[in-house]
Structures are given as C-alpha cells and as structure tokens.
Design an enzyme around this catalytic site. Structure first.
Site, PDB file in Angstrom:
ATOM      1  N   ASP A  23      13.423  42.782  74.458  1.00  0.00           N
ATOM      2  CA  ASP A  23      14.141  44.034  74.227  1.00  0.00           C
ATOM      3  C   ASP A  23      13.246  45.140  73.692  1.00  0.00           C
ATOM      4  O   ASP A  23      12.111  44.895  73.286  1.00  0.00           O
ATOM      5  CB  ASP A  23      15.335  43.799  73.275  1.00  0.00           C
ATOM      6  CG  ASP A  23      15.039  42.767  72.198  1.00  0.00           C
ATOM      7  OD1 ASP A  23      13.851  42.584  71.864  1.00  0.00           O
ATOM      8  OD2 ASP A  23      15.990  42.152  71.686  1.00  0.00           O
ATOM      9  N   ASN A  55      25.035  37.802  63.826  1.00  0.00           N
ATOM     10  CA  ASN A  55      26.294  37.820  64.579  1.00  0.00           C
ATOM     11  C   ASN A  55      26.189  36.965  65.851  1.00  0.00           C
ATOM     12  O   ASN A  55      27.057  37.028  66.710  1.00  0.00           O
ATOM     13  CB  ASN A  55      26.688  39.261  64.933  1.00  0.00           C
ATOM     14  CG  ASN A  55      25.633  39.948  65.799  1.00  0.00           C
ATOM     15  OD1 ASN A  55      24.651  39.326  66.200  1.00  0.00           O
ATOM     16  ND2 ASN A  55      25.846  41.225  66.091  1.00  0.00           N
ATOM     17  N   HIS A  76      23.751  37.193  68.161  1.00  0.00           N
ATOM     18  CA  HIS A  76      23.110  37.802  69.333  1.00  0.00           C
ATOM     19  C   HIS A  76      21.803  37.101  69.683  1.00  0.00           C
ATOM     20  O   HIS A  76      21.142  36.536  68.825  1.00  0.00           O
ATOM     21  CB  HIS A  76      22.928  39.325  69.188  1.00  0.00           C
ATOM     22  CG  HIS A  76      21.883  39.783  68.222  1.00  0.00           C
ATOM     23  ND1 HIS A  76      21.996  40.939  67.497  1.00  0.00           N
ATOM     24  CD2 HIS A  76      20.677  39.262  67.866  1.00  0.00           C
ATOM     25  CE1 HIS A  76      20.916  41.109  66.749  1.00  0.00           C
ATOM     26  NE2 HIS A  76      20.112  40.100  66.955  1.00  0.00           N
ATOM     27  N   GLU A 127      24.832  41.584  72.242  1.00  0.00           N
ATOM     28  CA  GLU A 127      25.728  41.570  71.096  1.00  0.00           C
ATOM     29  C   GLU A 127      27.042  40.857  71.457  1.00  0.00           C
ATOM     30  O   GLU A 127      27.362  40.720  72.639  1.00  0.00           O
ATOM     31  CB  GLU A 127      26.035  43.016  70.677  1.00  0.00           C
ATOM     32  CG  GLU A 127      24.808  43.816  70.223  1.00  0.00           C
ATOM     33  CD  GLU A 127      24.367  43.499  68.791  1.00  0.00           C
ATOM     34  OE1 GLU A 127      24.307  42.314  68.415  1.00  0.00           O
ATOM     35  OE2 GLU A 127      24.064  44.450  68.054  1.00  0.00           O
TER      36      GLU A 127
HETATM   37  C1  F6R Z   1      14.117  40.406  68.815  1.00  0.00           C
HETATM   38  C2  F6R Z   1      15.453  39.975  69.223  1.00  0.00           C
HETATM   39  C3  F6R Z   1      16.520  39.669  68.235  1.00  0.00           C
HETATM   40  C4  F6R Z   1      16.022  38.886  67.015  1.00  0.00           C
HETATM   41  C5  F6R Z   1      17.171  38.660  66.036  1.00  0.00           C
HETATM   42  C6  F6R Z   1      16.697  37.982  64.774  1.00  0.00           C
HETATM   43  O1  F6R Z   1      13.308  40.663  69.936  1.00  0.00           O
HETATM   44  O2  F6R Z   1      15.683  39.915  70.374  1.00  0.00           O
HETATM   45  O3  F6R Z   1      17.521  38.922  68.885  1.00  0.00           O
HETATM   46  O4  F6R Z   1      15.489  37.673  67.422  1.00  0.00           O
HETATM   47  O5  F6R Z   1      17.763  39.883  65.703  1.00  0.00           O
HETATM   48  O6  F6R Z   1      15.849  38.848  64.072  1.00  0.00           O
HETATM   49  P1  F6R Z   1      14.982  38.342  62.845  1.00  0.00           P
HETATM   50  O7  F6R Z   1      14.006  37.396  63.393  1.00  0.00           O
HETATM   51  O8  F6R Z   1      14.306  39.584  62.328  1.00  0.00           O
HETATM   52  O9  F6R Z   1      15.923  37.725  61.885  1.00  0.00           O
END
Ligand code: F6R
Length: 253
Positions: A70, A139, A141, A146
């Site tokens: 992303d 959540n 994702h 989402e």
């Molecule tokens: C990042 C991504 C997100 C993260 C998720 C967890 O490229 O796609 O799905 O993996 O938000 O984030 P952290 O690792 O910061 O807790």
C-alpha cells in the site's frame, strides 16, 4: 484454520528471526521470486535481520522483485512518511536489490483507477506473489483493506477508518496531517500469493489475532480470509499470541 502454522515466540526480535527463516527458504528455492512486502512497526525486526543476513552473505537479493501492499494517496515518495521512503530506508538501500525491481503504488497518480489496474497487471506479469508478508491492523485490516461488507479483490483506493488513522498518527509529528486515503492491494491478490506470512507483535494485537484466526470468516475482519488459504504461517510474540488456543500453536523460544 486450514493449512496454517501458528508459531508463538518470546519476543519481537525472535519474530524477526523466524520470519527471516521463512524468507530465506523461499529465496533459496527461487532466487528470482516475487516478494510482497509490508510497512509499519511489525516488520522492522524482520527487515533488520534480512539486512544482517545479507551482510553475512546468507542472502542474495539480486534476482528478487518486490511489490508493496500500500501507499498513502497524495504522498510524494521522498516524504519521510511515504511507504516508499520507509522501504528505501529500512530495506532496499541496505541490500543488493535492483531498484528497478522494487514496486510500490504511486500515491501521486492522477488517475488512481488506472494506477491500481496497472499494479494488478504488474503482479500478473511478474508471475504472482511467491511470499506475501502481512501485519494486522487492530481492526483486522490487511494491507489497507479495511472492515467492509465485501472482500475487495483488486487493488483499489480506500478511505482509511478513524481507527486506522489514529493508529497511524503515532508515527506522525503533531503538525503533520495523517492521510485519509490510500491505495492498497486487494484481498484477492493477497490471497492468491503462494505463501503468506503474517506477523503480530504486542498485546494490542492479541484480541484481533484471535478473532481473525478463530472467529467467523467475514469481510468485517479482512484478515479472517487467511483461514481459507492453504499455506499461511503466523508468527506472533507472546503478547500478541496470548489469547490463541495452546493446542493450535507451536510455542518456541
Ligand atoms: C502496512 C500495512 C498495514 C500494517 C498494519 C499493522 O503496509 O499494510 O496493514 O501491516 O496496519 O501496522 P503496524 O505494524 O504498524 O502495527
């Protein structure tokens, strides 16, 4: 869970080491493989370990291609909050990967739809993802897919939930605006990866990890889709893995 290996290790450093072992296996079997990569706090110990193994000549990235999950919309690649910047700093500039082989969505694309279609085409042309690395949002994702009424299969633009923006805000300075839009690889392309490696670190991930792996499969918890994948490895530290049933996990030190 069908086809999943769930490993609970003592801490964040050990998550990085076990995850690096999975990368090493995939890269040694296929030195020109396509890796799907993630940003965020979770993969940092893994990236450090990959860099360390590269310096010890245990890993060669010269034939590797990468696609990231992303990118924020409107974020220039040179901005230190962009995911391109994150990847350059934490991995790409420290290993022998060909810069031309590293792909991220362009958050500045004028036409987001064509950018997304081109990204899916690129993944197809590169033969599909051999190993997809994932973190998990509080959540549920994966990428920036989402909670929603549907699993979006293709790469698409999303409006980030308030919860995700709040979680991301910890990485932004007070005077910086946390983006509300992002481009993300869709669940279909993530699911099509031949192997998936999901990492979870910290007690804040315990509840959602349990729900994603042992609750109902639903687009309200996008990570729950992984229950249906034939080759998933989950590596959690003790804090994130504390609510998982012992009988379904391997505890290693
Ligand atoms: C990042 C991504 C997100 C993260 C998720 C967890 O490229 O796609 O799905 O993996 O938000 O984030 P952290 O690792 O910061 O807790």
């Amino acid at each position: 869970m069908y086809g999943a290996r769930i490993i609970v290790v003592k801490d964040e450093q050990t998550v990085g080491k076990w995850a690096a072992d999975v990368f090493e296996q995939v890269i040694s079997r296929k030195p020109d493989c396509l890796l799907g990569l993630a940003t965020g706090t979770t993969p940092l110990t893994l990236y450090r370990e990959l860099v360390r193994r590269y310096h010890r000549q245990m890993l060669d990235f010269s034939g590797i291609h990468t696609v990231n999950l992303d990118e924020y919309v409107g974020m220039p690649p040179e901005n230190h909050q962009s995911y391109r910047y994150f990847m350059e700093k934490n991995l790409f500039q420290q290993i022998n990967i060909n810069p031309k082989n590293t792909h991220l969505l362009n958050g500045l694309a004028g036409d987001a739809k064509s950018e997304c279609r081109a990204y899916d085409r690129l993944i197809d042309e590169l033969g599909g993802i051999d190993l997809q690395l994932l973190g998990i949002g509080q959540n549920g994702h994966i990428g920036f897919n989402e909670p929603s009424d549907n699993f979006y299969l293709q790469t698409h633009e999303v409006t980030l939930t308030e919860e995700t923006r709040r979680a991301n805000a910890r990485l932004f300075a007070e005077d910086e605006i946390v983006p509300s839009q992002a481009l993300t690889m869709g669940c279909g392309y993530i699911f099509a990866a031949r192997k998936i490696l999901l990492l979870a670190i910290g007690s804040g991930k315990a509840k959602i990890l349990q729900r994603a792996l042992f609750g109902q499969v639903t687009p309200q918890v996008p990570a729950s889709l992984l229950q249906l994948h034939p080759d998933v490895t989950i590596i959690a530290d003790e804090a994130a893995g504390r609510l998982l049933p012992e009988c379904a996990t391997e505890s290693v030190s």
